[in-house]
Design an enzyme around this catalytic site. Structure first.
Site, PDB file in Angstrom:
ATOM      1  N   LYS A 136       0.707  -1.208   0.005  1.00 31.71           N
ATOM      2  CA  LYS A 136       0.167  -0.126   0.083  1.00 31.71           C
ATOM      3  C   LYS A 136       1.053   1.287  -0.010  1.00 31.71           C
ATOM      4  O   LYS A 136       1.919   1.334   0.776  1.00 31.71           O
ATOM      5  CB  LYS A 136      -0.733  -0.130   1.418  1.00 31.71           C
ATOM      6  CG  LYS A 136      -2.186   1.011   1.224  1.00 31.71           C
ATOM      7  CD  LYS A 136      -2.862   1.063   2.362  1.00 31.71           C
ATOM      8  CE  LYS A 136      -3.894   1.965   2.469  1.00 31.71           C
ATOM      9  NZ  LYS A 136      -4.770   1.761   3.805  1.00 31.71           N
ATOM     10  N   SER A 166      -9.949  -0.621   6.956  1.00 32.45           N
ATOM     11  CA  SER A 166      -9.474  -0.304   5.702  1.00 32.45           C
ATOM     12  C   SER A 166      -8.833  -1.781   5.224  1.00 32.45           C
ATOM     13  O   SER A 166      -8.433  -1.577   3.954  1.00 32.45           O
ATOM     14  CB  SER A 166      -8.510   0.630   5.700  1.00 32.45           C
ATOM     15  OG  SER A 166      -9.148   2.050   5.824  1.00 32.45           O
ATOM     16  N   SER A 203      -9.755   1.735   2.750  1.00 35.82           N
ATOM     17  CA  SER A 203      -8.960   2.476   2.077  1.00 35.82           C
ATOM     18  C   SER A 203      -7.899   1.497   1.279  1.00 35.82           C
ATOM     19  O   SER A 203      -7.449   2.062   0.250  1.00 35.82           O
ATOM     20  CB  SER A 203      -8.446   3.334   2.797  1.00 35.82           C
ATOM     21  OG  SER A 203      -7.289   2.995   3.833  1.00 35.82           O
TER      22      SER A 203
END
Lengths: 472, 83
Positions: free
Chosen positions: A63, A162, A138
């Site tokens: 990420k 997330s 997210s």
């Protein structure tokens, strides 16, 4: 474990090609092709010399919230769109030490603030099961990377859901470890008392392997904790008491999610577990407590983006305008909204009414969990997201509506517990749905045990989105 | 009010209706009786954690690399103190 008769070089080339071919999913912000291929060659050499480490030569997506030395790390924000970190996050260093290959940086909601991946400076991530739908967020890019089999593994971060929510919406396994199990050093800070790094993979066993690899105390993160590694996963759940919280099965739950999760619970019962009805009475307050605590911490953490030391700068005559112009140009609307809310709840005269109150409610929420773990059950099972993936654009203009998608994942962050999302079926439109396991603090072992036992009996995690082949 | 908060947080927002509805929503916390409840700031109850004050090397050149404007080994900004 992951490798068959294929070299790391071939595996890495295939991953790079597949990412390129699926660029419409928008799962990646930056690719590390040269470094990855170089590392793959080294891995192949080591393997030829008898090195059998399980992650050696395996491509992993990271990420873009997690710092990678020499590789642009943006947190999907314009303000960091040119930022090249001078050091690796501890989790990245641990992955490299284990021989894994960082293939690229995945798309996400800006500063991890969002539940649909539509709040990215680099555009939304698409769901591989239906590209008109959101991936969840997210950590949307990481979830999609594994769901579309672009990479076998990915790292994400989870502040309010997330990892677990996009895992559920994309049909992969996602783990948010106990707060403190994994170092946050080198991870862009959103809400420091809630943030935790975790993993995505196809199976619980693979997730366990990756989680164990990145876990452990780190001298650079004083909130990280010295824990005993989990070791072998135990199979079989006979006699295990699984708590079913009634507050997680309300009318807000989509009927299809309710029915698929209930089916998973029946399955666990038929495997020998005892289902115990429990109550977590303060669940209804979790969302409100979160939207005080997380923005408060964010308003403080994001004060560092001032256009002085790194990131973009909007020139101005005086210092105040330089700060304001840079931040105005650099942050997206959701980030600004949370900074303002955080500034409000921390401002003098309001602190007790909001921030202190939220911290007290946080205590009540944690006590709810600790009480049931002490008196009633060994682990908790529940839904992840109240609904399956929704249409791009559907909730983006109504923040409160968007926030509701995290209502069943946020309590776990507030209490600092480990949580996992496991695929448990499909809607009539063939959209994946996951169920959630919540464990005692640092009891990832039981999550692995229940999850791996469940996956031995089910094949939902082996189903593939349209047009996708599993090459790993 | 938002104008003032905007100034405090070095932003330029002057109006956002969503902020008001979110503040109204989190106001529901005030319906709970929390008398005598200890606020929770750290989930495992950690207090200050100290370490030895040992100097270790770091590269200021690498760190300066990211600065938008610099002069030699310094980061450059507009005038900070007037006069």
């Amino acid at each position: 474990m992951v490798k068959k008769d294929i070299s790391s070089r071939e595996l890495t080339e295939k991953a790079l090609k597949d990412i390129e071919k699926n660029s419409n999913l928008n799962a990646f912000i930056t690719l590390c092709a040269d470094d990855a291929l170089k590392a793959a060659n080294e891995a192949d050499n080591l393997r030829a010399k008898g090195d059998t480490r399980p992650l050696l030569g395996v491509p992993i997506a990271v990420k873009d919230m997690i710092l990678t030395k020499g590789v642009k790390t943006t947190a999907a924000s314009k303000i960091l769109s040119n930022y090249i970190p001078p050091y690796d996050a501890t989790v990245v260093r641990k992955l490299k030490t284990a021989g894994a290959i960082i293939i690229g940086k995945t798309n996400m909601d800006e500063f991890a603030m969002g539940s649909s991946n539509e709040h990215s400076f680099f555009g939304p991530v698409k769901n591989p099961w239906d590209t008109k739908l959101v991936s969840g967020g997210s950590s949307g890019g990481s979830a999609v990377s594994v769901a579309a089999r672009l990479t076998p593994f990915a790292l994400g971060t989870d502040t309010g859901g997330s990892i677990r929510q996009p895992a559920s919406l994309c049909g992969v396994v996602g783990i948010k470890p106990t707060y403190g199990r994994v170092s946050r050093y080198g991870v862009v800070a959103y809400a420091s008392s809630l943030d935790q790094v975790g993993v995505f993979a196809r199976s619980v066993e693979e997730c366990a392997l990756l989680t164990e690899t990145i876990s452990g105390k780190d001298e650079f993160d004083s909130t990280s904790v010295d824990i005993t590694p989990v070791g072998e996963i135990k199979f079989g759940i006979k006699g295990l008491r699984i708590g079913i919280p009634k507050e997680y099965f309300t009318e807000a739950l989509d009927p299809i999610v309710n029915s698929l999760v209930s089916e998973a619970l029946n399955n666990l019962r038929s495997l020998g577990a005892t289902l115990v009805p429990i109550s977590l009475p303060h669940t209804d307050l979790a969302l409100a407590a979160y939207y005080v605590i997380a923005p408060a911490e964010a308003s403080s953490n994001l004060a560092r983006y001032d256009g002085i030391r790194y990131g973009i700068r909007e020139e101005a005559e005086d210092l105040f305008s330089l700060y304001a112009n840079t931040r105005e140009a650099g942050f997206g609307s959701e980030v600004k909204r949370r900074i303002i809310i955080g500034t409000y709840v921390l401002s003098s005269g309001y602190y007790d009414a909001y921030y202190k109150k939220a911290q007290q409610v946080r205590r009540l929420i944690q006590n709810d969990f600790l009480d049931v773990f002490k008196n009633s059950c060994d682990v908790i099972a529940a839904p992840v997201s109240p609904f399956p993936a929704w249409k791009l654009g559907e909730k983006v203009s109504d923040p409160l509506k968007m926030y509701l998608s995290d209502i069943l994942t946020i309590p776990v962050n507030l209490a600092g517990l480990p949580g996992m999302s496991i695929p448990c079926g499909f809607t009539s439109d063939r959209l994946p749905v996951g169920f959630q396991l919540i464990g005692k603090p640092f009891d990832e072992k039981t999550l692995y045990q229940v999850g791996a036992t469940y996956q031995k009996e089910t094949n939902f995690h082996k189903e593939l989105p349209p047009g996708v082949e599993d090459g790993f | 009010m938002i104008k003032n908060l905007s100034k405090l947080s070095r932003l330029k927002i002057t109006d956002d209706k969503d902020i008001e509805s979110i503040i109204a929503y989190v106001g529901k916390l005030n319906s709970v009786n929390t008398d005598g409840v200890e606020p929770l700031s750290h989930v495992h109850g950690s207090k200050n954690i100290w370490r030895e004050d040992i100097v270790s090397p770091s590269s200021s050149a690498e760190i300066l690399e990211g600065a938008p404007d610099k002069s030699g080994t310094f980061v450059r900004t507009p005038l900070v103190i007037d006069g």
